[in-house]
Design an enzyme around this catalytic site. Sequence first.
Site, mmCIF file in Angstrom:
data_model
loop_
_atom_site.group_PDB
_atom_site.id
_atom_site.type_symbol
_atom_site.label_atom_id
_atom_site.label_comp_id
_atom_site.label_asym_id
_atom_site.label_seq_id
_atom_site.Cartn_x
_atom_site.Cartn_y
_atom_site.Cartn_z
ATOM 1 N N LYS A 132 63.097 -21.087 138.672
ATOM 2 C CA LYS A 132 64.136 -21.600 138.200
ATOM 3 C C LYS A 132 64.956 -20.408 138.460
ATOM 4 C CE LYS A 132 66.188 -24.852 134.805
ATOM 5 N NZ LYS A 132 66.424 -25.087 133.384
ATOM 6 N N LYS A 175 61.455 -18.170 134.939
ATOM 7 C CA LYS A 175 63.142 -19.192 134.282
ATOM 8 C C LYS A 175 63.512 -17.687 134.914
ATOM 9 C CE LYS A 175 65.508 -22.209 131.528
ATOM 10 N NZ LYS A 175 65.287 -23.465 130.466
HETATM 11 C C1 PBG Z 1 66.607 -25.987 128.807
HETATM 12 C C2 PBG Z 1 66.650 -25.500 129.917
HETATM 13 C C3 PBG Z 1 68.204 -25.953 130.854
HETATM 14 C C4 PBG Z 1 68.067 -26.185 132.253
HETATM 15 C C5 PBG Z 1 66.749 -26.102 131.972
HETATM 16 N N1 PBG Z 1 66.560 -26.687 130.574
HETATM 17 C C6 PBG Z 1 69.648 -24.769 130.384
HETATM 18 C C7 PBG Z 1 68.552 -23.527 130.290
HETATM 19 O O1 PBG Z 1 68.209 -22.785 129.526
HETATM 20 O O2 PBG Z 1 70.103 -22.964 128.981
HETATM 21 C C8 PBG Z 1 68.975 -25.879 133.160
HETATM 22 C C9 PBG Z 1 68.919 -26.652 134.297
HETATM 23 C C10 PBG Z 1 70.009 -26.763 134.845
HETATM 24 O O3 PBG Z 1 71.180 -25.900 134.939
HETATM 25 O O4 PBG Z 1 70.381 -27.740 135.861
HETATM 26 N N2 PBG Z 1 65.606 -24.640 127.987
#
Ligand code: PBG
Length: 333
Positions: A255, A200
Site C-alpha cells: 500500500k 505500508k
Molecule cells: C489508517 C489507514 C490509512 C489508510 C488505511 N488505513 C491512512 C493512514 O495510514 O494515514 C489509507 C487508505 C486510503 O488512503 O485509501 N492506519
Amino acid sequence: MVQQTFPHTRLRRLRQSASVRQLTAETAVSVNDLIWPLFVIEGDNHQDPIASMPGVYRHTIDKLVGEAQRAVSLGINAIAIFPKIDAALKDEVGSLATDETNLVCRAVRAVRAACPGLSIICDVALDPFTSHGHDGVLQDGIIANDETVAILQQQAVAQARAGCDIIAPSDMMDGRIGAIRHALDDAGFADVLILSYAAKYASAFYGPFRDAVGAGKSLGGDGKKTYQMAPSNRQEAMREIAMDIQEGADMVMVKPGMPYLDILREAKTTFGMPTFAYQVSGEYSMLRHAVDNGLMSAEAIMEALLCFKRAGADGILTYFAPDIASHLAEESK
Ligand code: PBG
C-alpha cells in the site's frame, strides 16, 4: 521456446481480434478480486458525501448494512470497514479503540447479522480514535511501539468478538502481527485471519482518506514517517513482509497500489503469499476526477485494476469495487 524472427513471428497476429486477444489474455479482473472499503459514521438513515472522494460516502450503520447487502448481491466477497469517530470521543490514547461497543464493532455486528457469508475486514490502528491522528500512542512526542502494540491486541480481540473475520493491522508497529496472533488465539479466535498491511508506505496518496475519517490534520512535522515506510525503499519492504509472515500473517498487503507495483510483484514472487494491493484514496480520487472531467475514458479504471493483477495481486482493495462489479456483471450478460 522456439526462436523465430520476423516475418515468421508477427506478434500482432495475437492482437487482431477481440476473440484472439481474449483467448491470449494472461490476466483478468474478476469480481472475486475485489475488496470494498466502506466508511461508517454515527446516526441513522444518512449518507454523508466525502468532498475529497467524489462518489464515496460515509454511511450510518443502517445504510452500511444496505451497502454490504449490495456487495453480496454484486458477488463481492469482502468489505473493509473504516469509522469516522466524533472528535469529542477521541483522546490522546485512543481509548475508544478497544471498546466493544464502539462504532466499528457495532457496524461489524450489524453487517455480520445481515450478511453471514460476507467477509468483514477491520483495520487495526489507533488513528480514527486518537486526538492527534497517529496510529499509536505518544510518549514525549514519540510513537511508543510496545505500548501501542498492547492496545492493538485488545482492539483486534474486540473486533473479532464483534464478528470480524479478517484483522488488518495497518499501524506499522514492529512486532504487532505476532502479538495480535497470540492475543487472538488466547481469546479463542484461532480461525480469525490476519491480513497484514505489511509494506505500508508514508504516502501523500492517503490525503483524501484522512479527510474521510477526519484524522491526520495534526500529525506534526514528520507525519507518520517514523513508522510507515520511506517510498525510496524496496529491500526494506521485503524485510517487513518476511517478518510479518514469520509472525503469523495469513495474507499480506502492499500500500499504496499503483505507484508501488514493483513492490507488489517482488512480494508475490518472493513469498508466494496471498498478496493484496490497496488502491488508496488518492489513486481513487485522481482517476475519478480525471474520468469525471473527461480527461480520460472510464476504461482507465479497469486498466489500473488489471495492472494490479498483472503485477501479482490476488485481490485489490478499491473504492471502485461496486462499479467494477456491476460492470463485470453487465459484460458477462
Ligand atoms: C489508517 C489507514 C490509512 C489508510 C488505511 N488505513 C491512512 C493512514 O495510514 O494515514 C489509507 C487508505 C486510503 O488512503 O485509501 N492506519
